[in-house]
Design a protein around this motif. Structure first.
Motif, short mmCIF file in Angstrom:
data_model
loop_
_atom_site.label_atom_id
_atom_site.label_comp_id
_atom_site.label_asym_id
_atom_site.label_seq_id
_atom_site.Cartn_x
_atom_site.Cartn_y
_atom_site.Cartn_z
N UNK A 190 0.84 -1.20 0.00
CA UNK A 190 0.00 0.00 0.00
C UNK A 190 0.88 1.25 0.00
N UNK A 191 1.95 1.22 0.79
CA UNK A 191 2.88 2.35 0.82
C UNK A 191 3.56 2.54 -0.54
N UNK A 192 3.98 1.44 -1.14
CA UNK A 192 4.62 1.51 -2.46
C UNK A 192 3.65 2.11 -3.47
N UNK A 193 2.40 1.68 -3.44
CA UNK A 193 1.40 2.21 -4.37
C UNK A 193 1.22 3.71 -4.19
N UNK A 194 1.16 4.15 -2.95
CA UNK A 194 1.03 5.59 -2.68
C UNK A 194 2.23 6.36 -3.23
N UNK A 195 3.42 5.84 -2.99
CA UNK A 195 4.63 6.50 -3.49
C UNK A 195 4.66 6.57 -5.01
N UNK A 196 4.28 5.49 -5.66
CA UNK A 196 4.27 5.47 -7.13
C UNK A 196 3.26 6.50 -7.67
N UNK A 197 2.10 6.60 -7.03
CA UNK A 197 1.11 7.61 -7.45
C UNK A 197 1.67 9.02 -7.29
N UNK A 198 2.34 9.26 -6.16
CA UNK A 198 2.94 10.57 -5.93
C UNK A 198 4.01 10.88 -6.98
N UNK A 199 4.81 9.88 -7.30
CA UNK A 199 5.86 10.08 -8.30
C UNK A 199 5.25 10.38 -9.66
N UNK B 226 10.30 7.93 -17.75
CA UNK B 226 10.20 7.76 -16.30
C UNK B 226 8.75 7.55 -15.90
N UNK B 227 7.84 8.33 -16.48
CA UNK B 227 6.42 8.19 -16.16
C UNK B 227 5.91 6.80 -16.54
N UNK B 228 6.32 6.30 -17.69
CA UNK B 228 5.90 4.95 -18.10
C UNK B 228 6.39 3.91 -17.10
N UNK B 229 7.61 4.10 -16.59
CA UNK B 229 8.13 3.19 -15.56
C UNK B 229 7.26 3.25 -14.32
N UNK B 230 6.88 4.45 -13.91
CA UNK B 230 6.07 4.60 -12.70
C UNK B 230 4.69 3.97 -12.89
N UNK B 231 4.12 4.12 -14.07
CA UNK B 231 2.82 3.49 -14.35
C UNK B 231 2.95 1.97 -14.23
N UNK B 232 4.02 1.44 -14.78
CA UNK B 232 4.26 -0.01 -14.72
C UNK B 232 4.49 -0.46 -13.28
N UNK B 233 5.28 0.30 -12.54
CA UNK B 233 5.54 -0.05 -11.14
C UNK B 233 4.25 -0.04 -10.32
N UNK B 234 3.42 0.97 -10.55
CA UNK B 234 2.16 1.05 -9.83
C UNK B 234 1.28 -0.14 -10.14
N UNK C 147 0.04 -7.03 -6.83
CA UNK C 147 0.50 -7.79 -5.67
C UNK C 147 -0.39 -7.51 -4.46
N UNK C 148 -0.75 -6.25 -4.29
CA UNK C 148 -1.62 -5.87 -3.18
C UNK C 148 -2.96 -6.59 -3.26
N UNK C 149 -3.55 -6.66 -4.46
CA UNK C 149 -4.82 -7.36 -4.65
C UNK C 149 -4.68 -8.85 -4.34
N UNK C 150 -3.56 -9.42 -4.72
CA UNK C 150 -3.33 -10.84 -4.45
C UNK C 150 -3.28 -11.11 -2.95
N UNK C 151 -2.67 -10.20 -2.20
CA UNK C 151 -2.63 -10.36 -0.74
C UNK C 151 -4.02 -10.23 -0.17
N UNK C 152 -4.81 -9.30 -0.66
CA UNK C 152 -6.16 -9.10 -0.16
C UNK C 152 -7.02 -10.32 -0.44
N UNK C 153 -6.88 -10.86 -1.66
CA UNK C 153 -7.72 -12.00 -2.03
C UNK C 153 -7.18 -13.32 -1.49
#
Length: 66
Positions: A12-21, A44-52, A58-64
């Motif tokens: 969740x933290x990684x997702x927030x950081x990627x959105x901010x970036x 760089x933006x394309x990388x951030x989109x991919x990272x997000x 991965x976050x969804x997989x943990x939730x499910x």
């Protein structure tokens, strides 16, 4: 030892950081006129989109529980 909740919180933290970036890159793109710098920022933006997308997946997989 890490628990499931710890990993979920981490991604969740990684997702927030990627959105901010991505927002920061968008801000820069509005300011930069040089084609060369814009090209670099777009990469760089394309990388951030991919990272997000990876972090969210991965976050969804943990939730499910996958």
């Amino acid at each position: 030892m890490f628990k499931r909740e710890d990993f979920l919180r981490y991604f969740e933290q990684i997702s927030r950081l990627e959105r901010e970036m991505m927002e920061n890159i968008d801000d820069l793109l509005r300011l930069v006129e040089s084609g060369e710098y814009r090209s670099v920022l777009e990469v760089i933006k394309a990388d951030e989109v991919r990272h997000l997308a990876m972090a969210v997946d991965i976050e969804k997989r943990f939730v499910s529980g996958e």
